[in-house]
Design an enzyme around this catalytic site. Structure first.
Site, PDB file in Angstrom:
ATOM      1  CB  SER A   9      28.441 -21.874  10.332  1.00  0.00           C
ATOM      2  OG  SER A   9      29.473 -21.611   9.409  1.00  0.00           O
ATOM      3  CG  HIS A  34      30.063 -19.958  13.920  1.00  0.00           C
ATOM      4  ND1 HIS A  34      30.679 -19.970  15.159  1.00  0.00           N
ATOM      5  CD2 HIS A  34      30.849 -20.692  13.108  1.00  0.00           C
ATOM      6  CE1 HIS A  34      31.789 -20.691  15.081  1.00  0.00           C
ATOM      7  NE2 HIS A  34      31.917 -21.140  13.846  1.00  0.00           N
ATOM      8  CG  ASP A  36      33.128 -21.148  10.325  1.00  0.00           C
ATOM      9  OD1 ASP A  36      33.660 -21.330  11.439  1.00  0.00           O
ATOM     10  OD2 ASP A  36      32.040 -21.649  10.003  1.00  0.00           O
ATOM     11  CG  MET A  38      38.320 -21.177   7.274  1.00  0.00           C
ATOM     12  SD  MET A  38      37.811 -22.647   6.352  1.00  0.00           S
ATOM     13  CE  MET A  38      36.346 -23.115   7.278  1.00  0.00           C
ATOM     14  CG  HIS A  67      35.799 -20.844  14.487  1.00  0.00           C
ATOM     15  ND1 HIS A  67      35.313 -22.030  13.967  1.00  0.00           N
ATOM     16  CD2 HIS A  67      37.003 -21.150  15.046  1.00  0.00           C
ATOM     17  CE1 HIS A  67      36.193 -22.986  14.177  1.00  0.00           C
ATOM     18  NE2 HIS A  67      37.228 -22.485  14.828  1.00  0.00           N
ATOM     19  CG  MET A  69      39.231 -22.221  11.920  1.00  0.00           C
ATOM     20  SD  MET A  69      37.927 -23.000  10.949  1.00  0.00           S
ATOM     21  CE  MET A  69      36.765 -21.645  10.858  1.00  0.00           C
ATOM     22  CG  MET A 139      37.060 -27.034  16.331  1.00  0.00           C
ATOM     23  SD  MET A 139      35.756 -25.982  15.669  1.00  0.00           S
ATOM     24  CE  MET A 139      35.387 -26.804  14.117  1.00  0.00           C
ATOM     25  N   GLY A 144      37.957 -26.600   8.657  1.00  0.00           N
ATOM     26  CA  GLY A 144      38.380 -26.450   7.273  1.00  0.00           C
ATOM     27  C   GLY A 144      37.237 -26.422   6.276  1.00  0.00           C
ATOM     28  N   GLY A 147      29.763 -29.354   6.450  1.00  0.00           N
ATOM     29  CA  GLY A 147      29.149 -30.571   5.918  1.00  0.00           C
ATOM     30  C   GLY A 147      29.834 -31.867   6.291  1.00  0.00           C
ATOM     31  CG  ASP A 178      32.078 -24.987  14.592  1.00  0.00           C
ATOM     32  OD1 ASP A 178      31.283 -25.379  13.724  1.00  0.00           O
ATOM     33  OD2 ASP A 178      32.957 -24.122  14.385  1.00  0.00           O
ATOM     34  N   GLY A 179      30.440 -28.251  14.372  1.00  0.00           N
ATOM     35  CA  GLY A 179      30.749 -29.215  13.317  1.00  0.00           C
ATOM     36  C   GLY A 179      29.847 -30.427  13.311  1.00  0.00           C
ATOM     37  N   GLY A 200      25.832 -25.225  10.378  1.00  0.00           N
ATOM     38  CA  GLY A 200      25.923 -24.680   9.029  1.00  0.00           C
ATOM     39  C   GLY A 200      24.957 -25.394   8.111  1.00  0.00           C
ATOM     40  CB  SER A 201      25.137 -28.709   6.426  1.00  0.00           C
ATOM     41  OG  SER A 201      26.516 -28.626   6.451  1.00  0.00           O
TER      42      SER A 201
HETATM   43  C1  DX5 Z   1      34.385 -25.871  10.136  1.00  0.00           C
HETATM   44  C2  DX5 Z   1      33.666 -24.667  10.660  1.00  0.00           C
HETATM   45  C3  DX5 Z   1      32.252 -24.915  11.052  1.00  0.00           C
HETATM   46  C4  DX5 Z   1      31.363 -25.361   9.942  1.00  0.00           C
HETATM   47  C5  DX5 Z   1      30.122 -26.008  10.484  1.00  0.00           C
HETATM   48  O1  DX5 Z   1      35.701 -25.530   9.885  1.00  0.00           O
HETATM   49  O2  DX5 Z   1      34.326 -24.155  11.785  1.00  0.00           O
HETATM   50  O3  DX5 Z   1      31.711 -23.775  11.699  1.00  0.00           O
HETATM   51  O4  DX5 Z   1      30.972 -24.301   9.118  1.00  0.00           O
HETATM   52  O5  DX5 Z   1      29.397 -26.483   9.427  1.00  0.00           O
HETATM   53  P1  DX5 Z   1      28.498 -27.792   9.566  1.00  0.00           P
HETATM   54  O6  DX5 Z   1      27.422 -27.483  10.579  1.00  0.00           O
HETATM   55  O7  DX5 Z   1      27.971 -27.978   8.191  1.00  0.00           O
HETATM   56  O8  DX5 Z   1      29.377 -28.904  10.025  1.00  0.00           O
HETATM   57 ZN    ZN Z   2      33.292 -22.557  13.044  1.00  0.00          ZN
END
Ligand code: DX5
Ligand code: ZN
Length: 219
Positions: A9, A34, A36, A38, A67, A69, A139, A144, A147, A178-179, A200-201
């Site tokens: 991500s 990926h 995100d 928002m 994705h 949101m 999810m 949102g 991390g 995801d997450g 992501g992280s």
């Molecule tokens: C959250 C996102 C995720 C997020 C994942 O709203 O949809 O894709 O970036 O990040 P990590 O892997 O750090 O949880």
């Molecule tokens: Zn996502």
């Protein structure tokens, strides 16, 4: 066993250097990028929209896994298609009555279609989407921000969804999670039945992105 794909991500990346970032992710073995999106309404944060997708598109040949949101995602699909998105996920919490139509609309624009649910939405809510989806996304944190910690109850939802896909005659349908995914918990996520891993992280904090992506894929 389904082939496992890793979708880093870019939310965890440097927004001033996204072109280089997606190029680096591809060089380090990512399968998807990926993205995100928002809108400050479905979730409090605002990230980026189709313009960012259009701008990073030339830097990678990987599919851009968007994705959304956002509220009323159906009004945004054409923009993402024109920007070069490969796959679009829309939330069941906003596509309450029209999920099947929205998935068909995504496909009509030549993109792959995916339905996504939040941690507190029952997995049954996307059973109806199986016929019209290329992927289903669960999810494992509340959307949102990156991390956060992985919500362990997601594992049961993955198992139930994979069993449903098998019963529905779609045993190989992609299930993305995801997450909060780490090198430690990813094994449980895959053995529960998921095969597309968002991270992501874990990817961006790693000092060896290539090794981390390989390990997330179970190599
Ligand atoms: C959250 C996102 C995720 C997020 C994942 O709203 O949809 O894709 O970036 O990040 P990590 O892997 O750090 O949880
Ligand atoms: Zn996502």
């Amino acid at each position: 066993m389904l082939k496992v794909k890793v979708a880093p991500s870019i939310l965890a990346g440097d927004f001033a250097r996204m072109g280089e970032t997606v190029k680096k992710l591809e060089e380090n073995g990512a399968d998807y990028i990926h993205c995100d999106v928002m809108d400050g309404n479905f979730v409090p944060a605002i990230t980026f929209g189709d313009q960012m997708v259009r701008h990073i598109r030339p830097y990678t040949s990987l599919p851009l896994d968007c994705h959304l949101m956002v509220l009323r995602p159906e009004t945004r699909l054409e923009g993402f298609a024109q920007a070069g998105a490969g796959l679009v996920s829309v939330h069941a919490e906003v596509c309450r009555e029209n999920m099947v139509q929205v998935l068909r609309l995504i496909r009509s624009f030549g993109m792959k279609a995916s339905a996504v649910i939040n941690p507190d939405t029952p997995v049954e809510r996307i059973f109806d989407a199986v016929e019209d989806a290329d992927m289903l996304l669960l999810m494992s944190v509340f959307p949102g921000r990156g991390g956060q910690r992985f919500i362990p109850e997601t594992l049961k939802k993955i198992e139930r969804l994979r069993s449903f896909c098998i019963r529905a005659g779609k045993p190989e349908l992609d299930i993305e999670v995801d997450g909060g995914i780490t090198e430690e918990n990813v094994k449980d996520v895959i053995s529960a039945g998921a095969n597309v891993i968002v991270a992501g992280s874990t990817v961006f904090r790693s000092s060896d992105m290539k090794a981390t992506i390989a390990r997330l894929r179970g190599e």
